[in-house]
Scaffold this active site. Structure first.
Site, PDB file in Angstrom:
ATOM      1  N   ASN A  93       0.804  -1.225   0.000  1.00  0.00           N
ATOM      2  CA  ASN A  93       0.000   0.000   0.000  1.00  0.00           C
ATOM      3  C   ASN A  93       0.835   1.273   0.000  1.00  0.00           C
ATOM      4  OD1 ASN A  93      -2.136  -1.805   0.260  1.00  0.00           O
ATOM      5  ND2 ASN A  93      -2.508  -1.365   2.413  1.00  0.00           N
ATOM      6  N   HIS A 119       2.934  22.235  -5.056  1.00  0.00           N
ATOM      7  CA  HIS A 119       1.740  23.076  -5.226  1.00  0.00           C
ATOM      8  C   HIS A 119       0.828  22.493  -6.296  1.00  0.00           C
ATOM      9  CE1 HIS A 119       4.354  26.511  -3.510  1.00  0.00           C
ATOM     10  NE2 HIS A 119       3.490  26.153  -2.582  1.00  0.00           N
ATOM     11  N   SER A 160       6.751   5.833  12.589  1.00  0.00           N
ATOM     12  CA  SER A 160       5.428   5.591  12.003  1.00  0.00           C
ATOM     13  C   SER A 160       4.542   6.830  12.104  1.00  0.00           C
ATOM     14  CB  SER A 160       4.758   4.436  12.742  1.00  0.00           C
ATOM     15  OG  SER A 160       5.524   3.261  12.599  1.00  0.00           O
ATOM     16  N   THR A 165       8.819  17.066   6.205  1.00  0.00           N
ATOM     17  CA  THR A 165       8.633  18.250   5.362  1.00  0.00           C
ATOM     18  C   THR A 165       9.946  18.910   4.961  1.00  0.00           C
ATOM     19  OG1 THR A 165       8.485  19.670   7.295  1.00  0.00           O
ATOM     20  CG2 THR A 165       6.412  18.731   6.481  1.00  0.00           C
ATOM     21  N   LYS A 166      11.069  18.455   5.553  1.00  0.00           N
ATOM     22  CA  LYS A 166      12.335  19.109   5.202  1.00  0.00           C
ATOM     23  C   LYS A 166      13.501  18.129   5.271  1.00  0.00           C
ATOM     24  CE  LYS A 166      12.405  21.022   9.858  1.00  0.00           C
ATOM     25  NZ  LYS A 166      12.348  22.232  10.673  1.00  0.00           N
ATOM     26  N   ARG A 180       9.934  15.997  13.249  1.00  0.00           N
ATOM     27  CA  ARG A 180      11.096  16.688  13.820  1.00  0.00           C
ATOM     28  C   ARG A 180      12.107  15.639  14.285  1.00  0.00           C
ATOM     29  NH1 ARG A 180       7.329  15.972  17.563  1.00  0.00           N
ATOM     30  NH2 ARG A 180       8.077  15.447  19.636  1.00  0.00           N
TER      31      ARG A 180
END
Lengths: 215, 215, 215
Positions: A93, A119, A160, A165-166, A180
């Protein structure tokens, strides 16, 4: 279609499925000892190494270049244009977006989903699609979300449900939404008494490793 | 392969698919009144009770022991070695990890994903894999992530998108990443005027129930 | 079954699959230029417009009414009773719950999962199921979770991994678990130098747009 020695291919499998995209070469190339299970579809124009194994209902699109020992499980899609090293395992999945790079021995647990469009709906989207770059030995937990453009450093462990994001330094442990870094993989302790440190065998090179050595 | 009375089995289904793992008994046993839909694969070595029903493209691996009235929907995988009670329903796009225990009447909404390996990539991983234990009547919302080893107490409700990382007492409502208990199921109010308390019919035993009684 | 002109239908596809639910009309109606790929199942009792295209292992249930240009990719399920406009694209591994409304040109990235039952296991559940209402042009990122009953305003962008629990005004950008509005889509900047504002072409009507105009 060029399939190597000793393949095991179930009925109910499609090999060399033709993409609607215009590509230079529609040939599917798979190495020796492949095992392709019922319900899976592999598009023409992709190259896969030896000891390739799928679960059921897997889709692998065109223009992927994939190393040896690739394992991919049920209902996962590898979209087109990815580079995947050797020893990579991708569980059930999952969705691997176009233009993702995955280095050797990386692992994705079930439900890992990768984005490549920062975007969606932007008129310039098609010109800036780019999946993440996942370095060697990275371990990604279940239901993890990876944003486009990011680079995940070697041997990092993504917990998990994290949403990354970075960029992540090598050897990091990441949790949460947004994800984080909470510690180094060398700070993790075994909870079941089988060893002291679960990642003691991982030799990191670069900043995280140096930091460890200096402690 | 032993299939009970009155089965409905579509074409394009695989029953008794043979695992590559070495197991003692490759027989698939399914009870009466089974309904197995197009695209699904059930491995040999699993035992399933009466009134079993699948959606499409379901995979159920070997060495599972499953009770009566099991419903499992599209593109869900039940990995090997699980114990699943009676009246359990597991919706679309779920992944149930090896060695998960699910008691009677539990429900999983679409996208629920279960982990069983706390430290993937550890050299001792294979020796400490263990899925969660989900007690009777637990209700798990869409896209929920469950970590290994944890026990989710009876009749708890896990809110959509939660990431459950530790044991949950019976009758709890859990939300967030990481998941936290925000109240008892008996504190929840109906939002549509059809009843007062949506879980008033649930009789809890143990601490949460006692706490409720004491209010 | 009524299929329009010029269809491309792979083998290994099921069209007009019969639901076990009692419905008034089991006819499947699909417009011109359909492309339905290997492994997909479309139930009878659904109406789909022109230029319909699927990936592999897609399931579309009965009593859906779907406009032109519908694209739906691998291993996604559209459950029954939904209303879907024209130009809608739904990517891989998504689940669209019964009674969801999706307006024109909305997009769902891989792994988007929709709930329609606020209190699963409540004895009144069947009477209050209702999916979200997704307005025109909404862009939903990977692995997003949408709760029941909510309305997502036109052209909003829901960030990857967000869990949306309440109504969202038009033109909002939402991230996190629980999802919160962090800005307007007109506040977003391009990160790759291809344009200034990725959503400059979107003309919003209503409060968010007015706020923009007043700046």
């Amino acid at each position: 279609m060029i399939i190597g020695a000793n393949p095991t291919i179930d009925d109910g499998v499609k090999l060399g499925y033709r993409t609607g995209r215009k590509i230079a070469d529609h040939t599917l190339r798979i190495g020796d000892d492949a095992c392709i299970r019922f319900g899976s579809v592999i598009y023409g124009g992709t190259i896969i190494g030896n000891k390739f194994a799928t679960g059921h209902n897997v889709t692998i699109r065109e223009e992927n270049v994939i190393g040896d020992g690739f394992n991919v499980w049920n209902c996962t899609t590898i979209d087109y244009g990815c580079k995947i090293g050797s020893g990579v395992k991708i569980h059930c999945n999952c969705y691997v977006a176009q233009f993702t790079v995955i280095e050797d021995n990386a692992f994705m647990a079930p439900g890992v989903t990768i984005a490549n469009d920062i975007h969606p709906g932007c008129e310039h989207s098609a010109d800036c699609m780019k999946g993440p770059h996942i370095e060697t030995g990275v371990q990604i937990g279940v239901n993890v979300t990876l944003l486009p453009f990011i680079r995940i450093g070697a041997h990092s462990v993504i917990g998990s449900g994290a949403v990354v994001t970075k960029d992540i330094p090598a050897g990091s442990v990441v949790v949460g939404n947004p994800g984080r870094v909470i510690c180094s993989i060398h700070d993790l302790k075994c909870q079941t008494g089988l060893t002291d440190q679960p990642y003691a065998h991982v030799l990191l090179h670069g900043s995280v490793d140096l930091e460890q050595n200096g402690r």
